[in-house]
Structures are given as C-alpha cells and as structure tokens.
Enzyme design. Structure first.
Site, PDB file in Angstrom:
ATOM      1  N   SER A 184       1.863  -9.639  -1.062  1.00 33.05           N
ATOM      2  CA  SER A 184       1.622  -8.103  -1.055  1.00 33.05           C
ATOM      3  C   SER A 184       1.572  -7.827   0.423  1.00 33.05           C
ATOM      4  O   SER A 184       1.951  -6.421   0.654  1.00 33.05           O
ATOM      5  CB  SER A 184       0.078  -8.096  -1.383  1.00 33.05           C
ATOM      6  OG  SER A 184      -0.682  -8.684  -0.953  1.00 33.05           O
ATOM      7  N   GLU A 236      -9.900   5.978   2.926  1.00 31.24           N
ATOM      8  CA  GLU A 236     -10.812   5.018   3.367  1.00 31.24           C
ATOM      9  C   GLU A 236     -10.004   3.699   3.685  1.00 31.24           C
ATOM     10  O   GLU A 236      -8.975   3.464   3.422  1.00 31.24           O
ATOM     11  CB  GLU A 236     -11.801   4.756   2.264  1.00 31.24           C
ATOM     12  CG  GLU A 236     -11.342   3.643   1.351  1.00 31.24           C
ATOM     13  CD  GLU A 236     -10.356   4.174   0.518  1.00 31.24           C
ATOM     14  OE1 GLU A 236     -10.140   5.496   0.268  1.00 31.24           O
ATOM     15  OE2 GLU A 236      -9.447   3.297  -0.135  1.00 31.24           O
ATOM     16  N   LYS A 244       0.957  -1.189   0.100  1.00 32.84           N
ATOM     17  CA  LYS A 244      -0.067   0.099   0.050  1.00 32.84           C
ATOM     18  C   LYS A 244       0.797   1.220   0.267  1.00 32.84           C
ATOM     19  O   LYS A 244       0.515   2.232  -0.518  1.00 32.84           O
ATOM     20  CB  LYS A 244      -0.901   0.135   1.196  1.00 32.84           C
ATOM     21  CG  LYS A 244      -1.907  -1.004   1.023  1.00 32.84           C
ATOM     22  CD  LYS A 244      -3.269  -0.447   0.126  1.00 32.84           C
ATOM     23  CE  LYS A 244      -4.295  -1.620   0.140  1.00 32.84           C
ATOM     24  NZ  LYS A 244      -5.231  -1.402  -0.830  1.00 32.84           N
TER      25      LYS A 244
END
Lengths: 261, 393
Positions: free
Chosen positions: B373, B106, B84
């Site tokens: 990830s 969010e 991220k």
C-alpha cells in the site's frame, strides 16, 4: 404532569426561562463534583445536566474536554456518576436531572440495565450528544419502557422538514444548539437566533431550551426572551478546570449561577 | 438500513453534522452517476497519480519462501507514495463539485495529510491538516511536505495527542465550518457515507488487481493480503474479489508489542463493539467504554477503531483478520528491501509478513497477492529507532 413539565410550567408562571446547567461529573474531583452540583442547584439551577466524562468528546470545546479529562484521570466512571445522581436526587426532589453523555459509555454499560437504573434513581431523562434522530431507535424503546425522556437536539443546520420530524414525538424538552460548532463560550448572539427559536417553538410539543455559547447573565437573559429555557455549560466548568482551591471554585460557580437566574 | 453494515457503521454524530452528512451523501450519489465525474477521476488517476499500478511478480521473495508465487500490487508507486491518493482525489473532486473552498483532514503518520495537501494544491483549495502533537514531532518530514504544499498543520495537544485526537479535532472544526469546508476522511471509518465513499474510491486497487491477475497469470489469486488500520487499502483490494468465493481475503492488524501485552492496535482481534467517530465498529476500549491508546511501530495503523465493513466481513468470515506484531513487521520490511530492492511502508510490511507466514503452505502453482500500500521512505527513522531498542536477532 412529570417533573420536567412542572419545572417549565413553574418558570413560565414566574416569567423567567428555566435555568439548565451542565456540569461534568468528576470535575474538579470525584469528591468535590457532587458538592459543586449541589451548589449549582442551591444557587438556582432548575435542571441539572450531569455530564458523563468521555475520552473522546468530539462535540465539545476546550473547557469541557479538559473537565472530562480531569474526571477520567481521577477514576470517574458511569457507575460513580449514577451514585452522584442518586445522592442529588435524594436531597433535591424537585430539580430536573438529565444524564448527558456520549453513546459509547452508555452502550458498554448496557442500555437496558442503564435505563432501569436511571428510572430507579429518579433521573428524568438522557441526552446523548452523538445519537441523532437516525440512530435513536437503539435507545428510545428502553427510555420509553422506563419513563425516561430522550432529549432531542435541533441546530441552526437542521432544515425545517427534519426539525419537524425530530420534535414530532419529543418529550421533556427540546435542546436547541444555538451555533454551528462545539461547546464553548462565545461573544454575542447569532443574528438568526430569534427567528430559529420562534420556528422551533411553533412546531415543538414541549418546551425549548437553548444553549451553546452562553457565558453571562446578560446573554442568558437575552436568550431567555426567545426560549423556554437557557442552558449553560462551559462557562460553569471554566472555574472548575482552573486548578484553584475548591472553595473559590464553588463560590465563583455559585455566583455565576445566581447571575444567570 | 443502507447506512449500516449489519450492526456496524451508522451515523453517530451530533445533530449539527447530520444535515452535512446528508449533503455529502446526496452530492456523492449524484457524482457517482455522472459520467463526467468518472471521466475526470479516471484521467487524474492515470496522468496525475500514475495508474494503473503494476502487479509485480516478486521472484526472489517467492524463492525465499518456497510455495505460492507472491505478487505485489505496487500502490507504493503512486504519486505521493501510497494508496491514499486514490481516495483524496475522489473526495477533492466531490468537494469542488459541492462548491467547497477548503479541505480539512486528520493524519497520523502524515501520509493522508500530505495527499490531502497535494490535491488541495492541485485544485487551488485552502487546506488545514490536524495532527496529534506527538505525531508532529515523530513525523517532521511529512509536516514539512504539507507546509511546502501550502497546507496549514494544526498540532492537537488533547488526549493522547495522536491520530484519534486529530480526528476529534477535525470533526470539531468541521462542525463549525461545514458551510465552506469539506472533511476528507482518509479511511473507510467515520460516519456514513464515508465508509462507502472511501471504499468506492479505493476499489480501483481490487479491480485492477483482478484484471491483471487474469491477464498475466490466467487465473484469480488464491489469497489476497492487506494490512488493516482503518482498513482502506484492504477494503479497496477486497472489493475486487468479494464475489469470488475461491479467493481468500486476509486482513492483517497491527499487533504492536503483542496482543497479550495490551499494547497493540488490533481492533478486530482485541477489541469489543463500540462507537467512535460516528461509526459502530470493533473498538479498543476499557471496560467503561473509554477509548484506549493504541501502539504500533507503524503510525498509519495506530487507530483504535476499524471500518464497519471489515467488522461485518470478519463476523461473516468472508475475510479473516490476523495479527502481526512490530518485530515481525520490521523483519518483513528488512527482508523485502534486501530481496527485491523495494522498501515497503511499515504498514504494508505487516501484509508482507503475513505472506511470509503462509506462502510455504501453498503449492507452487498457487498465487498470493500482497497489497503493497505504500513506500517506506517515511519510515527510515522509525525503523532505525526500533532497531536501536530491539536489535535484530
């Protein structure tokens, strides 16, 4: 002259703004909602915006979110909204009726089928909250083919050049969103309101109605000095989501509408 | 139209947001061409995030499966523990360039919220994270992390009180505050230019992986596998290989309790085309177009839509999208932990599970790369709770 044009012309002659009222269809319940809208018309609304409930109303504040949620929980669907619109049209041939929706619900129903139905029922136009100028070609040809207005929106964030493009071929009326933000009542009017509305009316080929944040007769009358129409939604729906007995809701909403005229 | 991917994507937002999106797009186009922007981003990715991330040969896992050699792209080793941050750093730099003083985001599981709070702290910006009230309860440690980092966390009670509702509320807040606020979207969904921008920032994963494969293995991989919620880590990986026709691209959606139960988050495999959060995509919805609640053991995949470019890649068959359900993902989570000493995020565990399925069908000289990830520290509670109700066979 079409119905919407006639309404604005009549109001102009009477020296008052056209009163446009939004109500979420299916709230407080699918049965009572039609009655509430009939009351809204009886007490003085010139144009009714019938709100199609959606699970994710991202342009709406707390009251209309709640109204949408209540309607959906009780099984409201677009098909039932259309039935309600049909009943209202039969009983109120002179009232403007606009379908007010988020795009996905219309898309799933089928745009061709929907616009044909709306024309058949006698609905005057569609306003799609999340279908800006850039995406409107998806719907506009169907509206034109069926003689429906696709109501355009302009906001305080809209730059002048963009505003001109948006209203260039507008029909029906243009919806001026008075504040940057979501629906809901607010105290006071934005200071730039008069200037913005004057600029918009100077370029718009059709009447301009202003909404977002109007909660009282006082505010409606103040906005009405600068616009051809005023739009009220959350203030009308607040009693409807209160959970109180329906006769009380109907009376409070009706009295509010009367005070807005 | 450049804002669309085939019929997907677009800008389905209220008029008030259109000029805002155009401002973001203009700023991004200029930043993208500015060598100084690229230099600062590269420097932060190296020194702050810790890139490049290793391409690790998972010997034990390979031996266990028999077949293709399995490599893991270690995005879990990034600062804050997931891919991220590649995107949040890029967007925060853009926000600063635009003169915005406040970031909003969010978050579902809390990872995107944590990384946004992290970069807000780094750049001295105010930060508010919107999170479904249910998720606030489920992901308490991440809520604490955000608060320690100086961010405000706003619990969203509306709707299903999960990720999609958090995104609704973030969009509402942005509509009212865009003059000083930048909305950091965490995935390749949302209105244009977000799908494009997030993909560009995440494509560092695919670029590095491609180069590492050529350097370490001397060839391109036969298949790359990544999990898909909104789809940012997958698209970041795929971006490095789109032109390499020999490389099979596999995205893995969250099957939850199984596609047939209706309790899943597999938008491409189980949804229909619709519009949500500003973009047209495959969407989990009922017959009337109301958005459905999604289900997955992994909160990060718990989203009813998916990025528009994935929808196009699925239609054109350039990528394929499979489904892994909760049980298979949790097994992969347990297996990778035991075999390699790497605890994967539950999201990434879906991709690991897919590799376990297919590795055996390849000859030993074949190469599969799994995008790992994120790390699984955040998932200890979720896995424990899952196993309490679904004991291992």
């Amino acid at each position: 002259m079409d119905r919407i044009a006639k309404i604005f012309e009549r109001c102009r002659q009477e020296g008052r703004p056209a009163l446009t009222v939004f109500a979420t269809c299916g709230c407080p319940s699918p049965e009572e909602s039609g009655e509430l809208m009939a009351e809204i018309i009886a007490r003085g609304a010139d144009i009714l915006e019938i709100g199609v409930p959606f699970s994710d109303p991202m342009a709406d504040g707390a009251v209309i979110q709640r109204a949408s949620d209540m309607a959906l929980r009780q099984g409201m669907t677009l098909e039932k909204v259309l039935e309600t619109a049909g009943h209202l049209r039969e009983r109120h041939p002179e009232t403007g009726i606009i379908l007010f929706s988020y795009f996905n619900v219309l898309l799933q129903y089928g745009l061709e089928r929907l616009t044909a139905r709306l024309a058949e029922i006698g609905v005057d136009g569609i306003l799609v909250v999340d279908l800006p100028f850039e995406e409107r070609e998806e719907l506009l040809p169907f509206c034109r083919a069926n003689g429906l207005h696709l109501i355009n929106l302009v906001s305080p964030a809209t730059p002048p050049e963009r505003m001109r493009r948006i209203v260039a071929d507008a029909t029906g009326f243009v919806y001026y969103v008075m504040v940057r933000g979501v629906t809901g009542t607010r105290d006071g009017l934005p200071p730039e309101l008069a200037d913005n509305l004057a600029r918009l009316r100077a370029v718009s080929p059709v009447p301009v109605a202003a909404g977002f944040g109007i909660a009282s007769g006082e505010a409606a009358h103040a906005v009405g000095r600068y616009a051809d129409g005023v739009i009220v939604g959350s203030a009308v729906m607040r009693p409807a989501v209160s959970g109180r007995p329906f006769p009380e809701i109907r009376k409070e909403v009706g009295d509010l509408i009367a005070s807005l005229r | 139209m450049k804002t669309h991917y085939g019929i997907y994507g677009g800008q389905y937002v209220a008029e008030t947001l259109m000029p805002v999106l155009q401002e973001v797009e203009t700023a991004y186009e200029s930043a993208r061409r500015d060598p100084a922007f690229a230099r600062e981003l590269a420097e932060l990715l190296t020194d702050y995030v810790g890139r490049e991330s290793p391409l690790y040969f998972a010997r034990n896992l390979t031996r266990y499966c028999g077949g293709a050699r399995i490599f893991l792209k270690r995005e879990d080793l990034n600062h804050t523990g997931a891919h991220k941050v590649n995107n949040t750093i890029g967007q925060a730099l853009l926000a600063r360039r635009m003169g915005k003083k406040r970031l909003i985001a969010e978050t579902g599981a809390g990872m995107h919220g944590v990384t946004t709070a992290t970069v807000a702290a780094l750049f001295g910006m105010e930060c508010e994270v919107f999170m479904g009230a249910l998720d606030v309860k489920r992901q308490a440690p991440n809520v604490e992390r955000m608060r320690v980092l100086g961010a405000g966390v706003t619990a969203v009670d509306a709707g299903s009180a999960t990720l999609k509702d958090a995104m609704n509320e973030a969009i509402r807040n942005w509509t009212a505050t865009a003059d000083h606020t930048f909305y950091v979207i965490g995935t390749v969904a949302g209105p244009y230019p977000y799908p494009r921008m997030v993909r560009d920032f995440q494509s560092v994963i695919g670029r590095e992986t491609r180069r590492q494969c050529l350097e370490k293995i001397g060839k391109l991989p036969d298949e790359v596998i990544a999990c898909v919620g909104g789809g940012s880590n997958a698209l970041g990986m795929f971006a490095g290989f789109l032109e390499d026709a020999s490389v099979r691209l596999t995205g893995v959606e969250a099957g939850g309790e199984g596609l047939e139960t209706g309790r899943h988050a597999a938008s491409i495999n189980g949804g229909r085309v619709g519009v949500l959060h500003g973009s047209k995509c495959y969407l989990l919805q009922d017959r009337d177009g109301q958005i459905l609640e999604t289900h997955s053991v992994s909160a990060g995949l718990d989203y009813p839509g998916v990025g528009p470019e994935h929808c196009l890649l699925a239609d054109t068959k350039r990528a394929r999208y499979t489904v892994v359900n909760d049980e298979e993902a949790v097994r992969a989570f347990e297996l990778l932990s035991r075999l390699e000493g790497i605890i994967p995020a539950l999201e990434s565990s879906h991709a690991v599970a897919q590799a376990l399925r297919t590795a055996g069908t390849y000859p030993p000289d074949a190469v599969i790369v799994v995008n790992l990830s994120g790390r699984g520290d955040k998932d200890m509670d979720s896995v424990r709770r899952y196993r309490e109700t679904h004991p291992a066979a």
